[in-house]
Design a protein around this motif. Structure first.
Motif, short mmCIF file in Angstrom:
data_model
loop_
_atom_site.label_atom_id
_atom_site.label_comp_id
_atom_site.label_asym_id
_atom_site.label_seq_id
_atom_site.Cartn_x
_atom_site.Cartn_y
_atom_site.Cartn_z
N SER A 135 23.98 32.23 33.85
CA SER A 135 24.50 31.27 35.06
C SER A 135 25.65 30.93 34.31
O SER A 135 26.53 30.00 35.16
N ALA A 136 26.50 31.21 33.24
CA ALA A 136 27.65 30.72 32.69
C ALA A 136 28.70 31.27 33.81
O ALA A 136 28.79 32.10 34.57
N ASP A 137 29.77 30.14 33.92
CA ASP A 137 31.02 30.45 34.70
C ASP A 137 31.66 31.72 34.18
O ASP A 137 31.64 32.05 32.78
N GLU A 138 32.59 32.07 34.80
CA GLU A 138 33.35 33.10 34.55
C GLU A 138 34.84 32.88 35.42
O GLU A 138 34.66 32.21 36.34
N SER A 139 35.85 33.71 35.18
CA SER A 139 36.84 33.76 35.92
C SER A 139 36.65 34.66 37.18
O SER A 139 36.06 35.50 37.16
N LEU A 140 37.69 34.11 38.26
CA LEU A 140 37.57 35.09 39.42
C LEU A 140 37.84 36.70 39.17
O LEU A 140 37.29 37.56 39.56
N ALA A 141 38.75 36.88 38.16
CA ALA A 141 39.22 38.10 37.87
C ALA A 141 37.91 38.60 37.20
O ALA A 141 37.73 40.12 37.47
N ASP A 142 37.38 38.04 36.12
CA ASP A 142 36.08 38.74 35.52
C ASP A 142 34.87 39.24 36.58
O ASP A 142 34.35 40.23 36.37
N ALA A 152 40.34 47.33 42.27
CA ALA A 152 40.29 46.48 43.43
C ALA A 152 40.79 45.05 42.93
O ALA A 152 41.36 44.39 43.86
N LEU A 153 40.64 44.64 42.09
CA LEU A 153 41.16 43.22 41.57
C LEU A 153 42.50 43.14 41.63
O LEU A 153 43.13 42.34 42.29
N ASP A 154 43.29 44.19 40.90
CA ASP A 154 44.88 44.33 40.82
C ASP A 154 45.56 44.36 42.09
O ASP A 154 46.39 43.78 42.46
N GLN A 155 44.72 45.23 43.02
CA GLN A 155 45.61 45.78 44.09
C GLN A 155 45.53 45.00 45.56
O GLN A 155 46.40 44.77 46.02
N PHE A 156 44.02 44.19 45.68
CA PHE A 156 44.22 43.80 46.78
C PHE A 156 43.31 42.33 46.52
O PHE A 156 43.71 41.27 47.32
N ILE A 157 42.24 42.21 45.82
CA ILE A 157 41.27 41.14 46.01
C ILE A 157 41.80 40.02 45.13
O ILE A 157 41.78 38.90 45.71
N GLY A 158 42.54 40.39 44.04
CA GLY A 158 43.14 39.29 43.02
C GLY A 158 44.20 38.62 43.98
O GLY A 158 44.26 37.46 43.90
N PRO A 159 45.31 39.35 44.51
CA PRO A 159 46.18 38.73 45.32
C PRO A 159 45.79 38.00 46.45
O PRO A 159 46.37 36.88 46.66
N ILE A 160 44.48 38.18 47.13
CA ILE A 160 44.19 37.63 48.18
C ILE A 160 43.62 36.16 47.76
O ILE A 160 44.01 35.13 48.14
N LEU A 161 42.53 36.23 46.70
CA LEU A 161 41.84 35.22 46.17
C LEU A 161 43.15 34.13 45.27
O LEU A 161 42.98 33.05 45.46
N GLY A 162 43.86 34.79 44.68
CA GLY A 162 45.09 33.90 44.22
C GLY A 162 45.87 33.25 45.09
O GLY A 162 46.39 32.24 44.90
N VAL A 176 33.72 27.15 40.87
CA VAL A 176 34.52 26.15 41.75
C VAL A 176 35.06 26.72 43.01
O VAL A 176 34.85 26.43 44.13
N SER A 177 35.59 27.99 43.16
CA SER A 177 36.20 28.67 44.00
C SER A 177 35.34 29.35 44.78
O SER A 177 35.43 29.07 46.27
N SER A 178 34.29 30.14 44.45
CA SER A 178 33.85 30.90 45.35
C SER A 178 32.23 31.20 44.74
O SER A 178 31.75 32.29 44.43
N PRO A 179 31.68 29.87 44.78
CA PRO A 179 30.15 30.12 44.04
C PRO A 179 29.25 30.84 44.95
O PRO A 179 28.25 31.33 44.42
#
Ligand code: FAD
Length: 458
Positions: A135-142, A152-162, A176-179
């Motif tokens: 259950s450890a935390d991690e970054s949105l990107a990870d 998917a992260l680089d092309q659109f999900i990352g920019p949307i969440l960022g 914190v952001s998207s539990p």
């Protein structure tokens, strides 16, 4: 002497005051500015054909977290809640200077140039990826690259969440952001499986009232309706334009000195100010917490709404929103066509665009209105081809006030809370979630914690 002094009159502080009132606890609420609401800030502009309703900060709230929806019910203003419509329709990402539509329908996804064939297959393989075993935390990107692939992260999900969190997905905490995304993974083993699983469950257990509840809510006259109504119904000692010059503790009582020389005393203080402000106020009262709070970074953020004649904002393609990844090195972060997304916000014959800035280039939040207009016009011209001069602009800026929750943030905040002296509570967007419902929850929770502590002492 009030039982509690609440510092900061944004949605968090007002919610704390509301909870205190409901619990029969006397309070004083202190706000530095000459208006209530903090980042909840609506301007209503009179135009010859009607009114433009402009939210500078939050415009809508999610109802899956029930606090804002419930609060509107308690205040008797549920009738003013409107459905702001889907956030995701006609959404574009700027890629190499060109807007590319975010492909949400299956056919659009297959034909979209946004990702390579391999990237698309990797995304579709999400149900077959193993779930995280701890259950450890991690970054949105990870999280996103683990489940959906790096592309998917680089092309659109990352920019949307960022864009949504005005942050770098490589450092932002998922817990914190998207539990919800981690909860879905833990419960069902993956996101796709969770979507179907939750749909089945919801169909079975839907309460009658849920039929009327939209996924997102907004207020017909802007989100400030919520804070204005709270202020109208609050009956404590509410003070605007007050500066705090000193806080001291004498015999289990806190004394707050104001710039006009008056001193207020209370057994408990709730700080509903951003962590970087709270850090300064706590010097001498809670030094360890103060030092730790000062390490939580806060970004600049701003929005400017541009009002046009409708014919001046025609584009070659139907676009409701444009997200601009930081790799594009632009001066703005996102664009929303408010008049298309929420037509009721502007009178017929007008077009309204809201531009976000301050994330990718923080210095843009510090330029004058005229300088900002030049920057924004140049960006709108080169990204979506809008060249006309707006009839009016309405800018809002918050300097070093948008909190960044790095990986491990919740544990770090637990640690801070453990060092707090008796009677001090912290709440708000710098801690356990940034959205309006999170802030309402934290404001109310701070009062509930005070009540529990008071009972334990009695
Ligand atoms: C542009 C933008 C768009 C957003 N969009 C959404 C959205 O669509 N949906 C959503 O859910 N959330 C959204 N958010 C997030 C949400 O609006 C904020 O997290 C939330 O409003 C923060 O509320 P708060 O009361 O904790 O802090 P604030 O609103 O910052 O309030 C803190 C208050 O403390 C006061 N203060 C500061 N120093 C002192 C002092 N020394 N003494 C007394 N008072 C002081 C400030 O003046 C302010 O009024 C958005 C935020 C921004 C900036």
């Amino acid at each position: 002497m009030p039982e509690i002094i609440i510092i900061g009159g944004g949605i968090t502080g007002l919610s704390a005051a509301w909870e205190a009132q409901q619990s029969g606890i006397s309070f004083a609420l202190l706000e530095k500015e000459d208006r209530w609401g903090g980042k909840v800030h609506t301007e209503i502009i009179d135009l010859p054909e009607g009114q433009a309703i402009i939210d500078g900060g939050p415009e809508s709230f999610i109802t899956r977290k029930p606090e804002a929806w419930d609060l509107a019910g308690e205040l008797g203003i549920r009738d003013s809640v409107i459905n702001p419509g889907a956030e995701t329709r006609h959404m574009y990402i700027l890629d190499g200077g060109t807007p590319v539509e975010v492909p949400l329908a299956p056919v659009k996804f297959i034909t979209s140039p946004i990702m390579s064939g391999f990237g698309k297959l990797r995304l579709l393989a999400e149900p077959f990826q193993p779930a995280k075993s701890d259950s450890a935390d991690e970054s949105l990107a990870d999280f996103v690259s683990r489940r959906l692939g790096r592309e998917a992260l680089d092309q659109f999900i990352g920019p949307i969440l960022g864009g949504i969190y005005n942050t770098d997905p490589d450092t932002q905490s998922i817990l914190v952001s998207s539990p919800i995304m981690r909860e879905m993974e833990a419960e069902y083993g993956g996101l796709v499986k969770a979507v179907f699983g939750r749909m089945r469950k919801a169909r079975k257990n839907k309460p009658v009232d849920e039929e009327k509840k939209p996924r997102f809510g907004a207020f017909a006259q802007g989100l400030q309706e919520l804070t204005d109504e709270m202020v109208r119904q609050l009956k404590g000692d509410l003070r605007l334009s007050v500066e705090i010059t000193k806080i001291e503790k004498n015999d289990a009582v806190y004394q707050v000195t104001l710039s006009d020389g008056e001193t207020l005393s209370a057994k408990s203080l709730i700080f509903a100010t951003p962590a970087n402000v709270t850090a300064k106020l706590l010097v001498g009262v809670a030094d360890e917490a103060s030092a730790k709070l000062s390490t939580i970074a806060h970004q600049n953020i701003g929005t400017v709404t541009l009002i046009y004649r409708e014919e001046d904002v025609q584009t070659n393609f139907r676009v409701h929103g444009l997200m601009i990844p930081r790799r594009e090195k632009r001066a703005i972060d996102a664009v929303t066509f408010t008049s298309l997304k929420m037509p009721s916000r502007s009178p017929k014959g007008y077009g309204m665009i809201r531009v976000f800035f301050g994330g990718g280039k923080p210095e843009v939040a510090e330029v004058s209105d005229a300088g900002l207009l030049d920057i924004v016009r140049a960006e709108l011209k080169s990204t979506i081809g809008i060249t006309a001069e707006p009839l009016q602009i309405v800018p809002f800026r918050w300097l070093k006030s948008f909190p960044q929750a790095n990986v491990g943030h919740l544990d770090f905040f637990d640690e801070i809370e453990r060092t707090l002296p008796e009677g001090i509570y912290l709440a708000g967007s710098s801690y356990r979630g940034i959205g309006v419902p999170d802030c309402i929850q934290q404001g109310r929770q701070a009062v509930k914690k005070y009540v529990t502590a008071r009972k334990a002492l009695a």
